[in-house]
Design a protein around this motif. Sequence first.
Motif, mmCIF file in Angstrom:
data_model
loop_
_atom_site.group_PDB
_atom_site.id
_atom_site.type_symbol
_atom_site.label_atom_id
_atom_site.label_comp_id
_atom_site.label_asym_id
_atom_site.label_seq_id
_atom_site.Cartn_x
_atom_site.Cartn_y
_atom_site.Cartn_z
ATOM 1 N N MET A 159 -52.618 32.776 -1.655
ATOM 2 C CA MET A 159 -52.711 33.458 -0.426
ATOM 3 C C MET A 159 -51.971 33.345 0.132
ATOM 4 S SD MET A 159 -56.919 33.777 -0.385
ATOM 5 C CE MET A 159 -57.580 31.577 0.291
ATOM 6 N N LEU A 160 -51.404 34.255 0.606
ATOM 7 C CA LEU A 160 -49.926 35.012 1.378
ATOM 8 C C LEU A 160 -50.833 35.378 2.644
ATOM 9 C CD1 LEU A 160 -47.520 35.529 -1.246
ATOM 10 C CD2 LEU A 160 -47.887 33.682 -0.149
ATOM 11 N N PHE A 161 -50.073 35.111 3.282
ATOM 12 C CA PHE A 161 -50.482 35.210 5.148
ATOM 13 C C PHE A 161 -49.172 35.538 5.270
ATOM 14 C CE2 PHE A 161 -54.625 34.611 3.416
ATOM 15 C CZ PHE A 161 -55.892 35.318 4.765
ATOM 16 N N ASP A 162 -49.353 36.387 6.267
ATOM 17 C CA ASP A 162 -48.207 37.135 7.457
ATOM 18 C C ASP A 162 -46.919 37.146 7.128
ATOM 19 O OD1 ASP A 162 -49.951 37.003 9.646
ATOM 20 O OD2 ASP A 162 -49.019 34.262 9.633
ATOM 21 N N GLY B 200 -46.126 25.570 10.778
ATOM 22 C CA GLY B 200 -45.234 25.730 12.149
ATOM 23 C C GLY B 200 -43.875 26.858 11.281
ATOM 24 N N SER B 201 -43.628 27.143 12.158
ATOM 25 C CA SER B 201 -43.136 28.086 12.289
ATOM 26 C C SER B 201 -41.739 28.193 11.978
ATOM 27 C CB SER B 201 -42.552 29.251 13.940
ATOM 28 O OG SER B 201 -41.823 28.549 14.813
ATOM 29 N N ASP C 64 -42.242 26.452 4.186
ATOM 30 C CA ASP C 64 -43.884 26.502 3.743
ATOM 31 C C ASP C 64 -42.944 26.845 2.318
ATOM 32 O OD1 ASP C 64 -42.209 28.989 4.649
ATOM 33 O OD2 ASP C 64 -43.172 30.307 4.563
ATOM 34 N N LEU C 65 -41.873 27.441 2.023
ATOM 35 C CA LEU C 65 -41.663 27.485 0.415
ATOM 36 C C LEU C 65 -41.357 25.674 0.045
ATOM 37 C CD1 LEU C 65 -37.954 29.254 0.941
ATOM 38 C CD2 LEU C 65 -40.963 30.561 0.827
ATOM 39 N N ALA C 66 -41.025 24.824 0.891
ATOM 40 C CA ALA C 66 -41.257 23.552 0.082
ATOM 41 C C ALA C 66 -42.670 23.310 0.132
ATOM 42 C CB ALA C 66 -40.662 22.562 1.265
ATOM 43 N N LEU D 282 -50.072 28.685 6.125
ATOM 44 C CA LEU D 282 -49.378 29.396 7.362
ATOM 45 C C LEU D 282 -48.550 28.514 7.923
ATOM 46 C CD1 LEU D 282 -53.385 29.166 8.858
ATOM 47 C CD2 LEU D 282 -52.457 31.940 7.385
ATOM 48 N N SER D 283 -47.494 29.716 8.792
ATOM 49 C CA SER D 283 -46.448 29.217 9.450
ATOM 50 C C SER D 283 -46.717 29.349 10.874
ATOM 51 C CB SER D 283 -45.417 30.224 8.320
ATOM 52 O OG SER D 283 -44.772 30.106 7.360
#
Length: 339
Positions: free
Chosen positions: A129-132, A106-107, A112-114, A69-70
């Motif tokens: 699972m991919l959110f947002d 965090g944003s 997140d890719l790393a 989650l970002s």
Amino acid sequence: MAERVTIGDLAQRLGLSKASVSYALNGRPGVSAQTRARVLALARELQWYPSSSARVLSGARTGVVGLVLSRDPELLGTEPYYMLVLSGIESALIDADYGLLLRMVGSEPGRDLAVYERWAGEGRVDGVMLFDQRRDDPRIPLVRHLGLPAVLNGAAEPGSALRAVVPDEHGDANQVVEHLAGLGHRRVAYLSGPSGLLHEERRDLLVRAAAARTGMVVETVEGDYTMGTAERLVTERLRRGPGPTAWVASNDVMALGAVRAAVREGVDVPGRVSVVSWDDSLLCEIGAPPVTALDRHPRDFGRRCAQALLAEIAGDPGDDAVPPPSVLRVRASTGPARP
């Protein structure tokens, strides 16, 4: 500290080869049902558990799924919706004897890719699972490149080729707009989350489309899902003079911020301004006044997300999952528009 029981220990106790014990423990053919039962019984007795590193080396499944989650961890804890979704995810994973690996990064773009790259490289998870989602979301081509099974939360962009759990956002927008239109509201503000999120783009478009059918005018005010920002934005809009007679907030925390702003400015809720939340929660129930909100069944949604991912991991074909329709919980924060 007791030594860890190994497959070799089980094989020696049972008078079997290590290969036969491994076949029995992993549910593979090559051993009889009687032998499999003997191996599993001794494994339980000696409290043998598979080594996660050995599973990775053998190419077996890890029994873990991932969710990145970002969001800032401090902010996520204030959002009941995500806590309810996570509880639904966990309930499905427990039934399947799976675990959840959760990361909040965090944003900052790219963090997140790393995580996905590291998880795939280390064999840490069986799927994610991919959110947002965002438009042209880089995670989608990345997980496909990495070979990670994945499920999207919400409708995907054309060409994503990923399974998705798709809420009825058309129905949600229609319920909210029809409720306010029925109360005589003709000017409404949509207090959104960050505009870069795909579901926020869709909600804004759907609210405007539903409003146009009723002759309602909509203005969008972009927030960030926090109460403080919502309170500031609504306060600024109220001080500019005549404006919307109703506010639709994209989550429960911002809805409460809208109510607080109105109260501090001496604007009665719902006497002069009505407030609706896109998410329902205990916060909405105990608000002063209690806030009208969409019950989108977040626990059920989380459970369906996890079940869809487990089916994807198992290679089971299937269509996108559709959660049950949301229910608008009408409470004291909405009332007739003031002439």
